[in-house]
Design a protein around this motif. Sequence first.
Motif, mmCIF file in Angstrom:
data_model
loop_
_atom_site.group_PDB
_atom_site.id
_atom_site.type_symbol
_atom_site.label_atom_id
_atom_site.label_comp_id
_atom_site.label_asym_id
_atom_site.label_seq_id
_atom_site.Cartn_x
_atom_site.Cartn_y
_atom_site.Cartn_z
ATOM 1 N N ASP A 138 21.295 57.619 -49.491
ATOM 2 C CA ASP A 138 21.681 56.331 -50.057
ATOM 3 C C ASP A 138 22.499 55.606 -48.991
ATOM 4 O O ASP A 138 23.568 56.055 -48.603
ATOM 5 C CB ASP A 138 22.522 56.576 -51.326
ATOM 6 N N TYR A 139 21.975 54.504 -48.491
ATOM 7 C CA TYR A 139 22.704 53.799 -47.444
ATOM 8 C C TYR A 139 22.359 52.313 -47.439
ATOM 9 O O TYR A 139 21.361 51.890 -48.037
ATOM 10 C CB TYR A 139 22.420 54.413 -46.068
ATOM 11 N N PHE A 140 23.204 51.550 -46.745
ATOM 12 C CA PHE A 140 23.007 50.112 -46.615
ATOM 13 C C PHE A 140 22.445 49.797 -45.227
ATOM 14 O O PHE A 140 22.764 50.483 -44.251
ATOM 15 C CB PHE A 140 24.319 49.359 -46.813
ATOM 16 N N SER A 141 21.639 48.764 -45.171
ATOM 17 C CA SER A 141 21.064 48.303 -43.904
ATOM 18 C C SER A 141 21.555 46.871 -43.682
ATOM 19 O O SER A 141 21.270 45.975 -44.480
ATOM 20 C CB SER A 141 19.534 48.349 -43.979
ATOM 21 N N VAL A 142 22.280 46.671 -42.585
ATOM 22 C CA VAL A 142 22.974 45.399 -42.356
ATOM 23 C C VAL A 142 22.544 44.813 -41.012
ATOM 24 O O VAL A 142 22.231 45.553 -40.064
ATOM 25 C CB VAL A 142 24.512 45.628 -42.364
ATOM 26 N N LEU A 143 22.543 43.506 -40.927
ATOM 27 C CA LEU A 143 22.215 42.813 -39.677
ATOM 28 C C LEU A 143 23.060 43.363 -38.532
ATOM 29 O O LEU A 143 24.276 43.518 -38.664
ATOM 30 C CB LEU A 143 22.491 41.313 -39.835
ATOM 31 N N ALA A 144 22.384 43.636 -37.392
ATOM 32 C CA ALA A 144 23.100 44.204 -36.244
ATOM 33 C C ALA A 144 23.246 43.217 -35.098
ATOM 34 O O ALA A 144 23.853 43.542 -34.076
ATOM 35 C CB ALA A 144 22.374 45.457 -35.754
ATOM 36 N N THR A 145 22.687 42.033 -35.241
ATOM 37 C CA THR A 145 22.831 41.032 -34.172
ATOM 38 C C THR A 145 24.300 40.653 -34.007
ATOM 39 O O THR A 145 24.952 40.278 -34.983
ATOM 40 C CB THR A 145 22.020 39.770 -34.513
ATOM 41 N N PRO A 146 24.824 40.762 -32.780
ATOM 42 C CA PRO A 146 26.254 40.458 -32.572
ATOM 43 C C PRO A 146 26.567 38.998 -32.916
ATOM 44 O O PRO A 146 25.743 38.102 -32.722
ATOM 45 C CB PRO A 146 26.461 40.721 -31.072
ATOM 46 N N ARG A 147 27.785 38.780 -33.405
ATOM 47 C CA ARG A 147 28.220 37.434 -33.787
ATOM 48 C C ARG A 147 28.245 36.483 -32.600
ATOM 49 O O ARG A 147 28.024 35.275 -32.755
ATOM 50 C CB ARG A 147 29.614 37.498 -34.420
ATOM 51 N N ASP A 148 28.528 36.999 -31.391
ATOM 52 C CA ASP A 148 28.585 36.085 -30.249
ATOM 53 C C ASP A 148 27.204 35.527 -29.913
ATOM 54 O O ASP A 148 27.094 34.427 -29.367
ATOM 55 C CB ASP A 148 29.222 36.758 -29.021
ATOM 56 N N GLN A 149 26.123 36.269 -30.256
ATOM 57 C CA GLN A 149 24.780 35.703 -30.082
ATOM 58 C C GLN A 149 24.527 34.618 -31.131
ATOM 59 O O GLN A 149 23.960 33.565 -30.826
ATOM 60 C CB GLN A 149 23.719 36.798 -30.220
ATOM 61 N N ILE A 150 24.959 34.885 -32.360
ATOM 62 C CA ILE A 150 24.756 33.905 -33.432
ATOM 63 C C ILE A 150 25.527 32.621 -33.134
ATOM 64 O O ILE A 150 25.052 31.511 -33.405
ATOM 65 C CB ILE A 150 25.200 34.509 -34.781
ATOM 66 N N ASN A 151 26.699 32.772 -32.530
ATOM 67 C CA ASN A 151 27.540 31.615 -32.229
ATOM 68 C C ASN A 151 27.241 31.003 -30.862
ATOM 69 O O ASN A 151 28.048 30.225 -30.342
ATOM 70 C CB ASN A 151 29.014 32.025 -32.305
ATOM 71 N N ASN A 152 26.093 31.399 -30.257
ATOM 72 C CA ASN A 152 25.667 30.859 -28.957
ATOM 73 C C ASN A 152 26.681 31.114 -27.854
ATOM 74 O O ASN A 152 26.833 30.330 -26.923
ATOM 75 C CB ASN A 152 25.400 29.346 -29.065
ATOM 76 N N GLN A 153 27.386 32.234 -27.950
ATOM 77 C CA GLN A 153 28.343 32.592 -26.904
ATOM 78 C C GLN A 153 27.787 33.694 -26.007
ATOM 79 O O GLN A 153 28.462 34.145 -25.085
ATOM 80 C CB GLN A 153 29.655 33.056 -27.549
ATOM 81 N N ALA A 154 26.561 34.154 -26.302
ATOM 82 C CA ALA A 154 25.912 35.186 -25.491
ATOM 83 C C ALA A 154 24.410 34.965 -25.564
ATOM 84 O O ALA A 154 23.908 34.285 -26.474
ATOM 85 C CB ALA A 154 26.268 36.584 -26.007
ATOM 86 N N THR A 155 23.699 35.528 -24.580
ATOM 87 C CA THR A 155 22.241 35.397 -24.557
ATOM 88 C C THR A 155 21.631 36.127 -25.754
ATOM 89 O O THR A 155 22.022 37.248 -26.071
ATOM 90 C CB THR A 155 21.683 35.999 -23.258
#
Length: 379
Positions: A145-162
């Motif tokens: 029993d486990y959760f699956s969560v988005l792993a994309t780093p926040r700095d990519q989402i915020n356009n602070q990283a490639t």
Amino acid sequence: MLSAFVRVTKQLAVIASLLLMSWAVHAEWEVNMPKGITPISETVYDLHMIIFYICVVIAVIVFGGMFWSIIHHRKSKGHQPANFHESTTVEIIWTAIPLLILVVMAIPATQGVFAMYNSDDSDIDIQVTGYQWKWRYQFIGEDIDYFSVLATPRDQINNQATKGEHYLLEVDEPLVVPIHKKIRFLLTSNDVIHAWWVPELAVKKDAIPGFINESWTYIKEPGTYRGQCAELCGKDHGFMPIVVKAVEESEYQDWLNEKKEQRRLELAKAAAEAEQTWDLNELVTKGQQVYEKNCQACHQPTGEGLPPVFPALKGSAIIKGDIAEHIRVVLHGRTGTAMASYAAQLSDSEIASVVTYERNAWGQNSGDTVQPSDVAELR
């Protein structure tokens, strides 16, 4: 005249060069639906192509006849419009032919729908529960029993990283399943309506609170298959990917054993932490990690929220008020609001630490501490 010829030749050469240079891009350009890697996805694809070819034939016949008539019976050639009213023969033909076409399409479509809804005799049953904004996978009959969560780093989402190759399509814990097994999915939701959609598996089913939907798949090839929530489910709807990893049976059994051992250790750790007395610094440090993973999407890193849907925690009556009520809100959520229950998602020590963090973060420094035993009493 010669200069015009040279100019046109140069232009054609440039166009030909551009076409050749972009050939590789064109080769990867796919406008058709994916064929998928399951019998159902292949059935859906074949049905789609049958109907597509029928539509092409109809279009060629109808538009061909129409343009031929326009060109060969135009007024400039001296043709006069026909002057007649109704034709029983023509009406029978244009009724019978579409009816026949519909029957031809309905037979394989009906067979496909029956196959799609036949989830009997499954080898593996998995309950899939949608949460804002994550998926929970429970293997029925197995202690997994486990959760699956988005792993994309926040700095990519915020356009602070490639941005990575699988931007917004990567998770911390994929759903692992074996190939050549019939897998039944039982889909529901903990809050709002979601939809579990993986195109290459030809599975797209709504996850509805208080209701169980069924679907199934039979994967023929190992690989990683990605999908997304297909139902607009709130602010972070686009941050709710699905990753299915299909593996050989032996590798699946190894993963099962590893996952069971991991869960056993997690439960033992949670039990040990529940007996532990934590100091303020320990609780705040752990609570910040829990907050960043589970709370900040709504309440924001600054605790100022996104009113009116996601209220501010900084300076709120909940944070400054009764500690027991604060714990109850995290444990059980609030009916009629976007605040969901975290009783099934977080352990006693995690709830104790995040409540402590919220009461001491953003300059509030209340000095309040919450122990796991306090949460256990209210759970």
